[in-house]
Design a protein around this motif. Structure first.
Motif, PDB file in Angstrom:
ATOM      1  N   TYR A  54       6.942   0.701  -2.141  1.00 25.37           N
ATOM      2  CA  TYR A  54       6.919   2.285  -2.225  1.00 25.37           C
ATOM      3  C   TYR A  54       6.875   2.734  -0.905  1.00 25.37           C
ATOM      4  CZ  TYR A  54       1.881   1.236  -2.311  1.00 25.37           C
ATOM      5  OH  TYR A  54       0.795   0.885  -1.811  1.00 25.37           O
ATOM      6  N   PRO A  55       7.420   3.943  -0.751  1.00 29.16           N
ATOM      7  CA  PRO A  55       7.087   4.452   0.730  1.00 29.16           C
ATOM      8  C   PRO A  55       5.717   4.723   0.894  1.00 29.16           C
ATOM      9  CG  PRO A  55       8.852   5.731  -0.934  1.00 29.16           C
ATOM     10  CD  PRO A  55       7.978   4.808  -1.749  1.00 29.16           C
ATOM     11  N   VAL A  56       5.614   4.435   2.164  1.00 26.85           N
ATOM     12  CA  VAL A  56       4.380   4.716   2.853  1.00 26.85           C
ATOM     13  C   VAL A  56       4.294   5.617   4.143  1.00 26.85           C
ATOM     14  CG1 VAL A  56       2.316   3.585   3.886  1.00 26.85           C
ATOM     15  CG2 VAL A  56       3.102   2.672   1.838  1.00 26.85           C
ATOM     16  N   GLU A  57       3.587   6.657   4.322  1.00 27.28           N
ATOM     17  CA  GLU A  57       3.760   7.698   5.339  1.00 27.28           C
ATOM     18  C   GLU A  57       3.018   6.815   6.650  1.00 27.28           C
ATOM     19  OE1 GLU A  57       5.035  10.243   7.993  1.00 27.28           O
ATOM     20  OE2 GLU A  57       5.785  10.053   5.818  1.00 27.28           O
ATOM     21  N   PRO A  58       3.352   6.462   7.711  1.00 25.00           N
ATOM     22  CA  PRO A  58       2.445   5.868   8.706  1.00 25.00           C
ATOM     23  C   PRO A  58       1.997   7.059   9.635  1.00 25.00           C
ATOM     24  CG  PRO A  58       4.853   5.875   9.397  1.00 25.00           C
ATOM     25  CD  PRO A  58       4.873   6.388   7.941  1.00 25.00           C
ATOM     26  N   ARG A  63       3.648   5.192  13.676  1.00 26.77           N
ATOM     27  CA  ARG A  63       5.116   5.646  13.744  1.00 26.77           C
ATOM     28  C   ARG A  63       5.696   5.446  15.115  1.00 26.77           C
ATOM     29  NH1 ARG A  63       8.625   8.060  10.453  1.00 26.77           N
ATOM     30  NH2 ARG A  63       7.104   8.801   8.910  1.00 26.77           N
ATOM     31  N   GLU A  64       4.862   5.702  16.192  1.00 21.73           N
ATOM     32  CA  GLU A  64       5.236   5.756  17.388  1.00 21.73           C
ATOM     33  C   GLU A  64       5.282   4.196  17.852  1.00 21.73           C
ATOM     34  OE1 GLU A  64       2.458   7.881  19.787  1.00 21.73           O
ATOM     35  OE2 GLU A  64       3.506   9.972  19.368  1.00 21.73           O
ATOM     36  N   SER A  65       4.582   3.331  17.594  1.00 17.75           N
ATOM     37  CA  SER A  65       4.289   1.987  17.738  1.00 17.75           C
ATOM     38  C   SER A  65       5.249   1.083  16.944  1.00 17.75           C
ATOM     39  CB  SER A  65       2.913   1.366  17.662  1.00 17.75           C
ATOM     40  OG  SER A  65       2.417   1.556  16.302  1.00 17.75           O
ATOM     41  N   LEU A  66       5.771   1.589  15.788  1.00 18.61           N
ATOM     42  CA  LEU A  66       6.654   0.803  14.864  1.00 18.61           C
ATOM     43  C   LEU A  66       8.281   1.330  14.975  1.00 18.61           C
ATOM     44  CD1 LEU A  66       4.027   0.530  11.853  1.00 18.61           C
ATOM     45  CD2 LEU A  66       4.758  -1.287  13.745  1.00 18.61           C
ATOM     46  N   SER A  67       8.338   2.329  15.259  1.00 15.02           N
ATOM     47  CA  SER A  67       9.512   3.288  15.404  1.00 15.02           C
ATOM     48  C   SER A  67      10.749   2.410  15.900  1.00 15.02           C
ATOM     49  CB  SER A  67       9.630   4.486  15.664  1.00 15.02           C
ATOM     50  OG  SER A  67       9.408   4.568  17.021  1.00 15.02           O
ATOM     51  N   SER A  68      11.997   2.393  15.097  1.00 21.04           N
ATOM     52  CA  SER A  68      13.089   1.850  16.081  1.00 21.04           C
ATOM     53  C   SER A  68      14.194   2.562  15.317  1.00 21.04           C
ATOM     54  CB  SER A  68      13.341   0.417  15.793  1.00 21.04           C
ATOM     55  OG  SER A  68      13.334   0.152  14.542  1.00 21.04           O
ATOM     56  N   LYS A 128       5.418   0.599   6.121  1.00 26.70           N
ATOM     57  CA  LYS A 128       5.308   1.512   7.464  1.00 26.70           C
ATOM     58  C   LYS A 128       6.552   1.460   8.473  1.00 26.70           C
ATOM     59  CE  LYS A 128       0.489   2.490   7.190  1.00 26.70           C
ATOM     60  NZ  LYS A 128      -1.053   2.263   7.496  1.00 26.70           N
ATOM     61  N   ILE A 129       6.553   0.001   8.756  1.00 23.24           N
ATOM     62  CA  ILE A 129       7.776  -0.093   9.571  1.00 23.24           C
ATOM     63  C   ILE A 129       9.244   0.491   8.870  1.00 23.24           C
ATOM     64  CG2 ILE A 129       9.364  -2.027  10.532  1.00 23.24           C
ATOM     65  CD1 ILE A 129       6.793  -3.736  10.604  1.00 23.24           C
ATOM     66  N   PHE A 130       9.433   0.273   7.746  1.00 22.23           N
ATOM     67  CA  PHE A 130      10.664   0.752   7.167  1.00 22.23           C
ATOM     68  C   PHE A 130      10.597   2.259   7.208  1.00 22.23           C
ATOM     69  CE2 PHE A 130      11.377  -3.273   4.614  1.00 22.23           C
ATOM     70  CZ  PHE A 130      12.663  -3.718   5.301  1.00 22.23           C
ATOM     71  N   SER A 131       9.578   2.808   7.058  1.00 21.64           N
ATOM     72  CA  SER A 131       9.524   4.364   7.104  1.00 21.64           C
ATOM     73  C   SER A 131       9.648   4.793   8.510  1.00 21.64           C
ATOM     74  CB  SER A 131       7.994   4.803   6.509  1.00 21.64           C
ATOM     75  OG  SER A 131       7.870   4.483   5.231  1.00 21.64           O
ATOM     76  N   SER A 132       9.378   4.126   9.631  1.00 22.94           N
ATOM     77  CA  SER A 132       9.419   4.453  10.899  1.00 22.94           C
ATOM     78  C   SER A 132      10.818   4.073  11.462  1.00 22.94           C
ATOM     79  CB  SER A 132       8.319   3.668  11.887  1.00 22.94           C
ATOM     80  OG  SER A 132       7.085   4.147  11.201  1.00 22.94           O
ATOM     81  N   SER A 133      11.550   3.510  10.764  1.00 24.19           N
ATOM     82  CA  SER A 133      13.094   3.158  11.217  1.00 24.19           C
ATOM     83  C   SER A 133      14.026   4.081  10.358  1.00 24.19           C
ATOM     84  CB  SER A 133      13.403   1.716  10.888  1.00 24.19           C
ATOM     85  OG  SER A 133      12.058   0.716  11.395  1.00 24.19           O
ATOM     86  N   LYS A 134      15.241   4.275  11.373  1.00 27.70           N
ATOM     87  CA  LYS A 134      16.314   4.966  10.690  1.00 27.70           C
ATOM     88  C   LYS A 134      17.073   4.080   9.840  1.00 27.70           C
ATOM     89  CE  LYS A 134      15.899   8.221  14.594  1.00 27.70           C
ATOM     90  NZ  LYS A 134      16.591   8.689  15.941  1.00 27.70           N
ATOM     91  N   ILE A 135      17.575   2.898  10.207  1.00 28.22           N
ATOM     92  CA  ILE A 135      18.532   1.982   9.432  1.00 28.22           C
ATOM     93  C   ILE A 135      17.874   0.705   9.410  1.00 28.22           C
ATOM     94  CG2 ILE A 135      20.647   0.870   9.676  1.00 28.22           C
ATOM     95  CD1 ILE A 135      21.684   3.365  11.189  1.00 28.22           C
ATOM     96  N   ALA A 136      17.932   0.243   8.021  1.00 33.32           N
ATOM     97  CA  ALA A 136      17.259  -1.064   7.809  1.00 33.32           C
ATOM     98  C   ALA A 136      18.420  -2.124   7.678  1.00 33.32           C
ATOM     99  CB  ALA A 136      16.204  -1.202   6.463  1.00 33.32           C
ATOM    100  N   LEU A 137      18.632  -3.145   8.121  1.00 26.67           N
ATOM    101  CA  LEU A 137      19.787  -4.097   7.675  1.00 26.67           C
ATOM    102  C   LEU A 137      19.259  -5.143   6.854  1.00 26.67           C
ATOM    103  CD1 LEU A 137      20.542  -5.022  11.621  1.00 26.67           C
ATOM    104  CD2 LEU A 137      21.672  -3.009  10.063  1.00 26.67           C
TER     105      LEU A 137
END
Length: 234
Positions: A54-58, A63-68, A128-137
């Motif tokens: 389920y969605p988790v808000e980092p 967010r800064e350390s996990l984002s891509s 949190k990684i998925f929430s911090s990323s724009k596209i998930a492959l």
């Protein structure tokens, strides 16, 4: 040892006719099960666990350390390494993070090494990684045509860019609930397109989330189907 495993495998296959129903999330196995004497075979797709996915808000720091821009979470496979390597070009205009096990097996001079975290991730960290990323492959392992990740990524609320298969495009409306690719060139084009069309990307991610949540793609829903067939045959 090989003889032992061969004997154990043959023993397992010989038990197939003794069961009333066989369920499999792998459509390519269905005919094989029938040929081995299964009385009834049912395709039961993978799903997501609503208590885990389920969605988790980092936090801002997380967010800064996990984002891509683009993220892949999954184990190393040679074909995955090759696809991702083909995406890496000089002056890559977007960021990439790769998480998962066994990535130490990649080529020692692979350009992917600087994008790889060399660590599997689970649970809330994965969310949190998925929430911090724009596209998930979402990559598959042939001959699979979908995996558990096919439902988990949308359940996290992430935008999924998946290999195009007839199962993915049956479960989801392509271009409306997920995006798909069939080649590295198309994958690159889709990444560049959706990174520059944020509103469309977010709309698709939301539609994918609503699809898995509201249209029967949790493991609870799958068990209901198992019980329905159980009552049908009992």
């Amino acid at each position: 040892l090989n003889g032992y495993y061969r004997k154990a495998r043959n023993s397992i296959w010989s038990c197939i006719p003794k069961y009333d129903v066989f369920y499999s999330p792998k459509s390519y196995q269905l005919d094989l099960l029938r040929k081995c004497g299964a009385k009834r075979v049912e395709f039961l797709p993978y799903a997501f666990d609503p208590w885990c996915h389920y969605p988790v808000e980092p936090s801002q720091y997380e967010r800064e350390s996990l984002s891509s821009s683009v993220v892949f979470i999954g184990s190393w496979r040679k074909e995955r390494e090759e696809i991702l390597e083909d995406l890496i070009t000089p002056g890559l205009p977007w960021s990439l993070n790769i998480w998962g096990g066994q990535w130490e097996k990649m080529n020692k001079v692979s350009p992917l090494r600087k994008y790889t975290k060399f660590s599997p991730v689970y649970g809330e960290t994965q969310a949190k990684i998925f929430s911090s990323s724009k596209i998930a492959l979402a990559f598959l392992s042939p001959p699979d045509l979908h995996t558990a990740r096919s439902f988990e990524i949308p359940a996290y609320g992430a935008f999924m860019l998946a290999e195009r298969t007839n199962e993915h495009t049956t479960f989801f409306r392509e271009g409306e609930e997920i995006a798909c690719f069939s080649s590295v060139s198309e994958l690159s084009e889709k990444i560049n397109y959706y990174l520059s069309h944020e509103d469309e990307r977010e709309k698709i991610a939301l539609a994918g989330y609503q699809k898995v949540k509201n249209e029967g793609h949790s493991y609870v829903d799958r068990m209901k189907e198992v019980l329905r067939i159980f009552h049908e045959i009992s």
